[in-house]
Write a protein that holds these residues in place. Structure first.
Motif, PDB file in Angstrom:
ATOM      1  N   ARG A  87       0.827  -1.207   0.000  1.00  0.00           N
ATOM      2  CA  ARG A  87       0.000   0.000   0.000  1.00  0.00           C
ATOM      3  C   ARG A  87       0.855   1.248   0.000  1.00  0.00           C
ATOM      4  N   ILE A  88       1.775   1.224   0.939  1.00  0.00           N
ATOM      5  CA  ILE A  88       2.593   2.431   1.102  1.00  0.00           C
ATOM      6  C   ILE A  88       3.369   2.697  -0.185  1.00  0.00           C
ATOM      7  N   GLY A 166      -9.184  13.055   2.930  1.00  0.00           N
ATOM      8  CA  GLY A 166      -8.729  11.780   3.480  1.00  0.00           C
ATOM      9  C   GLY A 166      -7.400  11.874   4.204  1.00  0.00           C
ATOM     10  N   ARG A 167      -6.822  13.097   4.294  1.00  0.00           N
ATOM     11  CA  ARG A 167      -5.551  13.226   4.982  1.00  0.00           C
ATOM     12  C   ARG A 167      -5.757  13.914   6.319  1.00  0.00           C
ATOM     13  N   VAL A 168      -5.019  13.479   7.297  1.00  0.00           N
ATOM     14  CA  VAL A 168      -5.065  14.133   8.597  1.00  0.00           C
ATOM     15  C   VAL A 168      -4.305  15.456   8.493  1.00  0.00           C
ATOM     16  N   LEU A 169      -4.959  16.528   8.934  1.00  0.00           N
ATOM     17  CA  LEU A 169      -4.272  17.818   9.013  1.00  0.00           C
ATOM     18  C   LEU A 169      -4.276  18.241  10.477  1.00  0.00           C
ATOM     19  N   THR A 170      -3.109  18.565  10.990  1.00  0.00           N
ATOM     20  CA  THR A 170      -3.068  18.972  12.390  1.00  0.00           C
ATOM     21  C   THR A 170      -3.483  20.433  12.510  1.00  0.00           C
ATOM     22  N   GLU A 173      -0.930  22.698  11.198  1.00  0.00           N
ATOM     23  CA  GLU A 173      -0.901  22.792   9.739  1.00  0.00           C
ATOM     24  C   GLU A 173      -2.011  23.709   9.234  1.00  0.00           C
ATOM     25  N   ARG A 209     -14.111  15.725  10.058  1.00  0.00           N
ATOM     26  CA  ARG A 209     -14.159  15.091  11.372  1.00  0.00           C
ATOM     27  C   ARG A 209     -12.986  15.551  12.226  1.00  0.00           C
ATOM     28  N   ILE A 211     -10.334  14.566  14.977  1.00  0.00           N
ATOM     29  CA  ILE A 211      -9.679  13.485  15.729  1.00  0.00           C
ATOM     30  C   ILE A 211      -8.979  14.190  16.885  1.00  0.00           C
ATOM     31  N   ARG A 212      -9.509  14.025  18.077  1.00  0.00           N
ATOM     32  CA  ARG A 212      -8.953  14.777  19.193  1.00  0.00           C
ATOM     33  C   ARG A 212      -7.503  14.359  19.443  1.00  0.00           C
ATOM     34  N   GLY A 213      -6.750  15.376  19.705  1.00  0.00           N
ATOM     35  CA  GLY A 213      -5.345  15.076  19.977  1.00  0.00           C
ATOM     36  C   GLY A 213      -4.517  14.961  18.720  1.00  0.00           C
ATOM     37  N   LEU A 214      -5.178  14.991  17.541  1.00  0.00           N
ATOM     38  CA  LEU A 214      -4.402  14.797  16.322  1.00  0.00           C
ATOM     39  C   LEU A 214      -4.714  15.906  15.317  1.00  0.00           C
ATOM     40  N   ILE A 217      -9.858  15.476   9.640  1.00  0.00           N
ATOM     41  CA  ILE A 217      -9.847  14.782   8.348  1.00  0.00           C
ATOM     42  C   ILE A 217     -11.116  15.152   7.608  1.00  0.00           C
TER      43      ILE A 217
END
Lengths: 223, 355, 485
Positions: A87-88, A166-170, A173, A209, A211-214, A217
């Motif tokens: 996948r990666i 679909g990507r986590v953004l802090t 960021e 959404r 994601i607490r602490g992160l 998304i």
């Protein structure tokens, strides 16, 4: 949609061909990696569904060849579970999305649509999904024709997330994006902006959404 | 033509010429082998050696022997002074031969047949005869007398009967004769009887001689009743031809000396010289010495031991070989010799040489 | 000595390096030691032989010198020298040595004997020497050993010193020296040969147990993994222990593989049998058929999940054997995992949270990223599966210690029903599924396997008021303390 399916398993490809055609899409099948690669040099498709284990040339090499000659056609990679670390690699060599076999047909159909939509949005400056519309040039978002009246920072955030689905953004960021160098970035302000934006997008297919602490998304709900 | 190629050509021509000359010489050399002349300097009668030399020349046809005769001290001087070294040196003077070897003048000779240890030294000096020192007497003079059997008996007899022995005893003049000196010195080294004997010889006004043959001749005519310390081999030859003579080995001991031979280091015919020595000590050479010369062979007499001499001489004795060893050098020491001669002459002539 | 290898045998030096021979090494070492020993002893022997030969013959020389000195006296006419025959006779005892002598006065003038003997300065000493001096010098083409000794003679007017120099060539000395060396060397050589032979035999004897072990292993059936019963020499005891340990692990792993295959076969057959029966029922008319189709789909989905998890488990075990460890940024890993989970989780009612160490702490461990990610994914899947639709699921990465070494607790907290204490030890076993909505029973087994392969620990704890905290504690680097916990 014009789809190229590159898949050597007959059972799977027949089922996929049937379902996609049933939905009214034009879908072509290639069972050989090298032949698929040759075809892709001359014909253009809206999306390519690419298996990894192929005769004569594996999926990665096909993908690498495409990206090397600047072909930016969206590619959805199919992998078996045993190729889990693939996948990666797949994403690294330029796949836009992947699915693990066996998969749900509705899922793959939705993913294909999302890929095509994203690419066309990038091209046209206007992102459309159902009743939702985001015009980058005019810097405004409409839901069922009604302007959501987004503020300047909300537009910036929305643009950021639609570009990174679909990507986590802090939070950092996000803050980097919406604050200039002169302004003191405030994570609180980011949260407030996010809350307001999410409220305005309520009812739209765009969901952000937490994601607490992160971070956050964004994703698109289909239908 | 460059200078360099000319030089190469010249070198080639020279090499070719050298090769040609070498081939010619080699061819002539193989056609007519050069006769080797073996220079033998000897302090031994040519007559005693002639049969042996002839035998050697017969065995080695390519070698011809040039035989030169010396007396012993002449020989020593000649060798030490020689510009052209001889190839072989033969002498009865064992001490002088040892002296030459000790000076490092001799060359080792290999593969020489086995001989008694005392008769060879350093593989450079080889004794080839074995000759006892004997007493010769006039048979008639002793017809009604007992013969002395030991030295002390002889000394006693001379002392007891001065009238019979007065002026009628002969021995070597040790100042004139090298062998005589060696015998006297060896006697002196054996013990006190020798000095007693010399003293009694002096009292009997003994006559002194240069040579064995003169002494034996005087015994034969009755001028002497006995001669002490004569070379047994020469004397025996005369005794065999003259019935008036008797020859005797004293029973306390009989000195035995050997004629020895060496090859000088500077000899230019070492190969032939080695052949000569090996021949001298071979069975053939020793047989020649036994049968065709007045000398006694080393190996024969050595093999047959006492009986060899008992069959030729009267009396029985223990043989006392003089060893070819550096201890002989003691008597060549100038002061030692001068002292010995002085004492000896004082005893035997009743006066010191200075008088 | 090349011995033909049985065809098909894999050479011991398949890696390309030449194997070395212990026997040869030992032989070379022992022969080298003998060579050094012999060289040292020979050098000692040579020195000893030389000095011993010199001592012996110097005594003779000295005796001869004294014999001559004793015979020198002062008379009114001057110095009287009566050379005793015994002096040169002593030196002539031996076969072939040439001798030289001279007597000198205090001025160094030769009174008698060979005048040109080299004195090497021994006569120029002041006061004139009374004790013998020995030296070697070249004379008349040979090396000659000389002694110079002197004596002061008492006379009427004044004391006079006279010296004696005697020389003897070295033939007898050298012969004696050679003889001594030879007599010493012969037993030495014999000893060395015997020593090397004994060393060879000893090495062979010492190596015999190894040959026995080799035979034992070579003659075994492939499935015979009993420990070697040879009583090994101490030197290779650890090797034998290691081999036995290895065979034990091999045996265990083979047993595990066998039981895994058996378990998998059972589970797959059961699952497929259920699917098959649902599909058969799907042919029925009416509502019953429709229900059967829905059931068949659910069953198929379960089968897929089961298959995936079994393969995942197998992969984790396989990777554990290979120890494909690298430095992992846990923050990045969690971030990517979250993206995947959010994408796959359709309902969207679950509240996800992440708990990472505060920024200065680098959340990094040495480990297998694929395996750790798979374990975490399974924990999240379990939490989703067993929890309510509005579950709160927290992924945590907390710095802690494990057996005194820095470690990270990595895991998942949920608000689901949790696991009864009695079940906790058993849920980590394969195919043990607790509760009514039980899954495949493989998920926690995977997590446990990953924790174990990283020399870590799996903790399952209840939360108040409800929920489960499942956490792997992995050391930052599992490699150093290599022993199994």
């Amino acid at each position: 949609m014009r789809i190229l399916l590159v898949e050597d398993s007959r059972d799977l490809s027949e089922a996929l061909l049937e379902r996609f055609r049933g939905e009214g899409h034009a879908i072509d099948l290639e069972t050989d990696g090298a032949e698929a690669e040759a075809l892709l040099r001359h014909a253009s498709f809206d999306v390519v569904i690419l298996d990894i284990n192929l005769p004569s040339m594996n999926g990665y090499d096909v993908l690498r060849a495409m990206r090397a000659r600047g072909d930016r056609t969206p590619v959805l990679v199919l992998t078996a579970r045993s190729e889990i670390d693939d996948r990666i690699v797949g994403l690294d060599v330029g796949a836009d999305d992947y699915m693990v076999k066996p998969f749900d047909f509705r899922e793959i159909s939705a993913r294909c649509r999302a890929l095509v939509r994203r690419r066309s949005g990038e091209a046209s400056n206007v992102f459309v999904q159902g009743a939702f519309e985001f015009d980058r040039g005019a810097r405004r978002a409409l839901l069922a024709g009604v302007d959501l009246e987004l503020r300047h920072r909300e537009v910036q955030v929305l643009e950021l997330f639609l570009g990174q689905l679909g990507r986590v953004l802090t939070k950092d960021e996000v803050a980097d994006r919406i604050y200039s160098f002169d302004e003191a970035p405030s994570l609180n302000a980011v949260e407030q902006t996010m809350t307001r934006l999410r409220k305005k997008l309520d009812g739209s297919p765009v969901a952000i959404r937490t994601i607490r602490g992160l971070g956050y998304i964004a994703s698109i709900r289909d239908d | 033509m460059t200078v360099r190629s000319r030089a190469v050509l010249a070198a080639l021509l020279v090499a070719l010429a050298a090769l040609t000359i070498w081939l010619v010489v080699l061819k002539e050399g193989s056609d007519a082998p050069e006769r080797t002349v073996l220079d033998v300097w000897s302090a031994t009668d040519k007559a005693a050696m002639s049969a042996i030399v002839a035998g050697f020349e017969a065995a080695y046809p390519n070698v011809s022997v040039r035989y030169t005769e010396f007396n012993t001290s002449e020989l020593q001087d000649a060798v030490l002074a020689a510009k052209e070294m001889p190839d072989v040196v033969i002498s009865s003077a064992m001490d002088l031969q040892v002296e030459l070897v000790n000076r490092g003048l001799a060359s080792p000779v290999s593969d020489v047949p086995e001989t008694p240890d005392w008769a060879r030294w350093r593989e450079e000096l080889f004794g080839f005869t074995q000759e006892p020192v004997a007493l010769v007497y006039n048979r008639q003079a002793f017809s009604d007398r007992r013969l002395p059997s030991t030295r002390s008996e002889l000394a006693g007899m001379i002392r007891d009967e001065p009238s019979f022995f007065d002026g009628r005893v002969g021995t070597y003049d040790v100042a004139l004769s090298g062998v005589g000196y060696m015998f006297a010195a060896q006697d002196a080294q054996r013990g006190f009887q020798a000095s007693r004997l010399v003293e009694s010889l002096g009292r009997a006004r003994a006559r002194t001689y240069c040579c064995t043959s003169d002494m034996v001749g005087d015994v034969a005519t009755g001028k002497l009743v006995l001669a002490y310390n004569v070379i047994g081999s020469y004397a025996l030859e005369q005794v065999r031809q003259d019935a008036r003579l008797g020859i005797l080995l004293l029973s306390d001991y009989a000195l035995v000396f050997t004629r020895s031979v060496l090859v000088p280091k500077e000899s230019d015919a070492k190969g032939a010289a080695g052949d000569f020595i090996r021949f001298l000590l071979s069975d053939a050479g020793q047989t020649l010495i036994d049968r065709n010369s007045s000398l006694f062979p080393l190996i024969e007499s050595f093999r047959e031991g006492q009986s060899f001499f008992e069959s030729r001489f009267e009396g029985s004795t223990s043989l006392l070989p003089i060893r070819l060893r550096p201890s002989l050098l003691t008597w060549l020491d100038g002061r030692k010799k001068a002292k010995f001669l002085h004492d000896w002459q004082a005893s035997i002539k009743g006066r010191s040489p200075t008088q | 000595m090349s011995r033909a290898r049985p065809s098909g045998a894999i050479p011991a030096h398949a890696s390309g390096r030449r194997p070395y021979s212990l026997r040869r090494r030992l032989m070379v070492a022992s022969m080298g030691a003998f060579a050094v020993l012999i060289a040292l002893l020979s050098a000692g022997l040579w020195t000893y032989a030389r000095s011993s030969a010199n001592e012996t013959y110097d005594l003779l020389l000295r005796g001869a010198a004294i014999a001559i000195l004793e015979r020198i006296s002062v008379t009114p006419e001057g110095i009287d020298i009566d050379l005793p025959p015994s002096a040169l006779e002593i030196l002539a005892l031996d076969q072939d040595d040439r001798v030289f002598y001279r007597v000198v006065d205090a001025d160094g003038a030769t009174l008698t004997g060979t005048a040109d003997l080299p004195s090497e300065g021994s006569l120029a000493k002041s006061p004139p020497l009374q004790e013998p001096v020995f030296f070697d010098s070249q004379y008349s083409g040979e090396t000659v050993r000389f002694v110079v000794n002197g004596r002061t003679l008492l006379s009427a007017d004044e004391p006079q010193w006279v010296g004696v120099q005697i020389g003897q060539t070295r033939i007898a000395r050298n012969a004696m020296e050679r003889d001594l060396i030879l007599k010493g060397l012969v037993p030495l050589a014999a000893l060395s040969i015997a020593g090397v032979a004994m060393a060879r035999a000893g090495i062979g004897f010492a190596m015999r147990p190894l040959a026995g072990i080799e035979r034992d292993i070579r003659e075994r059936q492939p499935n015979d993994l009993k420990p070697l019963d040879a009583l090994p020499p101490r030197e290779v005891e650890s090797l034998i222990t290691a081999i036995n340990g290895f065979m034990r692990r091999l045996d265990l792993s083979r047993d595990q593989a066998e039981s895994f295959i058996a378990d998998v076969a059972h589970q797959m057959r059961t699952s497929l049998a259920a699917l098959y029966s649902h599909l058969e029922a799907a042919g029925d008319q009416g509502e019953a058929g429709t229900v059967a189709v829905l059931r068949a789909r659910d069953q198929a989905r379960r089968t897929v999940r089961l298959t995936n998890q079994l393969l995942s488990h197998a992969m984790v075990i396989h990777r554990a054997d290979k120890e494909m460890f690298e430095t992992i940024d846990l923050g990045e890993l969690v971030r990517r995992l979250m993206e995947e989970i959010v994408r796959d989780e359709r309902a969207g009612g679950i509240d996800f949270a992440v708990e990472l160490p505060p920024p200065p702490t680098p959340a990094k461990v040495m480990g297998d990223p694929i395996a750790i990610r798979e374990a975490l994914r399974n924990l999240v899947d379990n939490a989703v599966r067993h929890g309510p639709p509005d579950n709160q699921i927290t992924l945590h990465v907390v710095a802690t210690t494990l057996r005194g070494r820095p470690a990270f607790a990595i895991g998942v907290e949920d608000q689901g029903p949790g696991i009864a204490d009695a079940d906790k030890p058993r849920v980590v076993e394969r195919f043990y599924s607790s509760g009514p909505g039980g899954g495949s029973g493989v998920g926690l087994a995977i997590v446990a396997a990953v924790a174990e392969s990283h020399k870590g620990r799996l903790d399952l704890a209840d939360r108040k008021p409800s929920g489960l905290r499942a956490s792997m504690t992995l050391p930052q680097s599992p490699l150093p303390g290599g022993e199994a916990p």
